[in-house]
Design a protein around this motif. Structure first.
Motif, PDB file in Angstrom:
ATOM      1  N   ALA A  58      -5.031   7.531  -1.777  1.00 32.61           N
ATOM      2  CA  ALA A  58      -3.777   7.525  -0.886  1.00 32.61           C
ATOM      3  C   ALA A  58      -3.950   8.135   0.183  1.00 32.61           C
ATOM      4  O   ALA A  58      -3.715   7.333   0.956  1.00 32.61           O
ATOM      5  CB  ALA A  58      -2.756   8.461  -1.411  1.00 32.61           C
ATOM      6  N   ARG A  59      -4.503   8.908   0.798  1.00 37.84           N
ATOM      7  CA  ARG A  59      -4.937   9.522   2.323  1.00 37.84           C
ATOM      8  C   ARG A  59      -5.948   8.674   3.033  1.00 37.84           C
ATOM      9  O   ARG A  59      -5.681   8.660   3.514  1.00 37.84           O
ATOM     10  CB  ARG A  59      -5.467  11.226   1.702  1.00 37.84           C
ATOM     11  N   GLU A  60      -6.658   8.161   1.900  1.00 39.46           N
ATOM     12  CA  GLU A  60      -7.275   6.511   2.992  1.00 39.46           C
ATOM     13  C   GLU A  60      -6.908   5.684   3.302  1.00 39.46           C
ATOM     14  O   GLU A  60      -6.753   5.424   4.885  1.00 39.46           O
ATOM     15  CB  GLU A  60      -8.435   6.522   1.793  1.00 39.46           C
ATOM     16  N   LEU A  61      -5.652   5.140   2.771  1.00 45.23           N
ATOM     17  CA  LEU A  61      -4.913   4.279   2.520  1.00 45.23           C
ATOM     18  C   LEU A  61      -3.824   4.700   3.856  1.00 45.23           C
ATOM     19  O   LEU A  61      -3.439   3.671   4.958  1.00 45.23           O
ATOM     20  CB  LEU A  61      -3.816   4.068   1.662  1.00 45.23           C
ATOM     21  N   VAL A  62      -3.092   5.605   3.664  1.00 46.45           N
ATOM     22  CA  VAL A  62      -2.562   6.656   4.466  1.00 46.45           C
ATOM     23  C   VAL A  62      -3.476   6.061   6.469  1.00 46.45           C
ATOM     24  O   VAL A  62      -3.019   5.927   7.030  1.00 46.45           O
ATOM     25  CB  VAL A  62      -1.773   7.523   4.582  1.00 46.45           C
ATOM     26  N   THR A  63      -4.097   6.627   6.302  1.00 45.15           N
ATOM     27  CA  THR A  63      -5.310   6.947   7.104  1.00 45.15           C
ATOM     28  C   THR A  63      -5.621   5.678   7.249  1.00 45.15           C
ATOM     29  O   THR A  63      -5.022   4.886   9.124  1.00 45.15           O
ATOM     30  CB  THR A  63      -7.182   7.370   6.732  1.00 45.15           C
ATOM     31  N   PHE A  64      -5.634   4.659   6.812  1.00 47.72           N
ATOM     32  CA  PHE A  64      -5.799   2.929   7.257  1.00 47.72           C
ATOM     33  C   PHE A  64      -4.866   2.379   8.032  1.00 47.72           C
ATOM     34  O   PHE A  64      -4.453   1.791   9.256  1.00 47.72           O
ATOM     35  CB  PHE A  64      -6.172   2.217   5.832  1.00 47.72           C
ATOM     36  N   ARG A  69       0.951  -1.403   0.074  1.00 46.37           N
ATOM     37  CA  ARG A  69       0.448   0.144  -0.052  1.00 46.37           C
ATOM     38  C   ARG A  69       1.062   1.156  -0.058  1.00 46.37           C
ATOM     39  O   ARG A  69       0.632   2.161  -0.509  1.00 46.37           O
ATOM     40  CB  ARG A  69      -0.776   0.397   1.482  1.00 46.37           C
ATOM     41  N   MET A  70       2.151   1.092   0.875  1.00 50.28           N
ATOM     42  CA  MET A  70       2.547   2.418   0.734  1.00 50.28           C
ATOM     43  C   MET A  70       3.336   2.440  -0.663  1.00 50.28           C
ATOM     44  O   MET A  70       3.461   3.556  -1.263  1.00 50.28           O
ATOM     45  CB  MET A  70       3.974   2.168   2.040  1.00 50.28           C
ATOM     46  N   LEU A  71       3.918   1.125  -1.499  1.00 53.32           N
ATOM     47  CA  LEU A  71       4.055   1.743  -2.824  1.00 53.32           C
ATOM     48  C   LEU A  71       2.831   2.051  -3.962  1.00 53.32           C
ATOM     49  O   LEU A  71       3.654   3.073  -4.515  1.00 53.32           O
ATOM     50  CB  LEU A  71       4.321   0.284  -3.530  1.00 53.32           C
ATOM     51  N   GLN A  72       1.929   2.117  -3.213  1.00 51.08           N
ATOM     52  CA  GLN A  72       0.913   2.015  -4.165  1.00 51.08           C
ATOM     53  C   GLN A  72       0.789   3.818  -4.091  1.00 51.08           C
ATOM     54  O   GLN A  72      -0.055   4.724  -4.799  1.00 51.08           O
ATOM     55  CB  GLN A  72      -0.714   1.792  -3.974  1.00 51.08           C
ATOM     56  N   VAL A  73       1.169   4.336  -2.713  1.00 50.09           N
ATOM     57  CA  VAL A  73       0.440   5.221  -1.960  1.00 50.09           C
ATOM     58  C   VAL A  73       1.472   6.327  -3.152  1.00 50.09           C
ATOM     59  O   VAL A  73       1.479   7.623  -3.204  1.00 50.09           O
ATOM     60  CB  VAL A  73       0.538   5.517  -0.593  1.00 50.09           C
ATOM     61  N   CYS A  74       2.770   5.636  -2.844  1.00 52.12           N
ATOM     62  CA  CYS A  74       4.044   6.709  -3.385  1.00 52.12           C
ATOM     63  C   CYS A  74       4.033   7.136  -4.876  1.00 52.12           C
ATOM     64  O   CYS A  74       3.831   7.672  -5.202  1.00 52.12           O
ATOM     65  CB  CYS A  74       5.307   6.577  -3.252  1.00 52.12           C
TER      66      CYS A  74
END
Length: 185
Positions: A141-147, A67-72
């Motif tokens: 990205a924001r929602e994944l980071v929140t999770f 998920r961090m790869l996806q966000v980045c």
């Protein structure tokens, strides 16, 4: 492009339903930044952008690596799309005792103040901006980071925009003493 949109909508659906699973394991944000920079190297070159990675120390976060790869990827793609040719984008990873940070900074025109509060909203695209995306990448990205129990921050002014992901730092492991050495207690 349709496959990307379908994937984004599926991710949003899972996030809304609470069915998106994210791990909370040690993730090296420096490695994430390096890998994404390598993935986007050809795109950056094609668009005449400089893409740089700066890693300070060992920024290890409690996060989900995929998920961090996806966000980045979403942050880098956004920086490359919304800056003119000749711009520079920098991926920066660092940590302090409590937090690990991943930033994407660019030297493009910046986000106008009236649009800044909305850039992480679903389907939001600033008027006059590049209309190639769905307006979902930054929202996801924001929602994944929140999770992952983190947050996303935006700093923008003409000539400098930073999108910063703030996550909890993973506890550092304590190395076992070599066999035969005594440890005083």
């Amino acid at each position: 492009r349709l496959a990307k949109l379908a994937t984004d909508l599926l991710d949003l659906s899972r996030l809304d339903a609470g069915r998106m699973r994210v791990e909370h394991e040690p993730v090296d944000l420096g490695s994430v930044a390096q890998l994404v920079a390598e993935e986007f190297g050809a795109v950056a070159e094609q668009r005449d952008h400089a893409l740089e990675v700066v890693v300070d120390g060992s920024p290890i976060a409690r996060a989900d690596e995929l998920r961090m790869l996806q966000v980045c990827r979403a942050l880098v793609d956004n920086a490359l799309v919304h800056t003119p040719p000749g711009s520079k984008a920098t991926l920066r990873a660092y940590a302090d005792r409590e937090h690990a940070y991943l930033e994407v900074e660019d030297d493009g025109p910046g986000v106008p103040a009236e649009h800044a509060p909305h850039v992480f909203d679903r389907f939001y695209r600033a008027e006059g901006g590049v209309a190639s995306g769905s307006g979902l990448g930054l929202a996801i990205a924001r929602e994944l980071v929140t999770f992952m129990d983190g947050e996303v921050e935006l700093e923008s002014e003409p000539g400098r925009t930073i999108v910063r992901v703030v996550l909890g730092a993973a506890p550092t492991s304590v190395a076992s003493p070599p066999v035969g050495e005594r440890v005083s207690t």
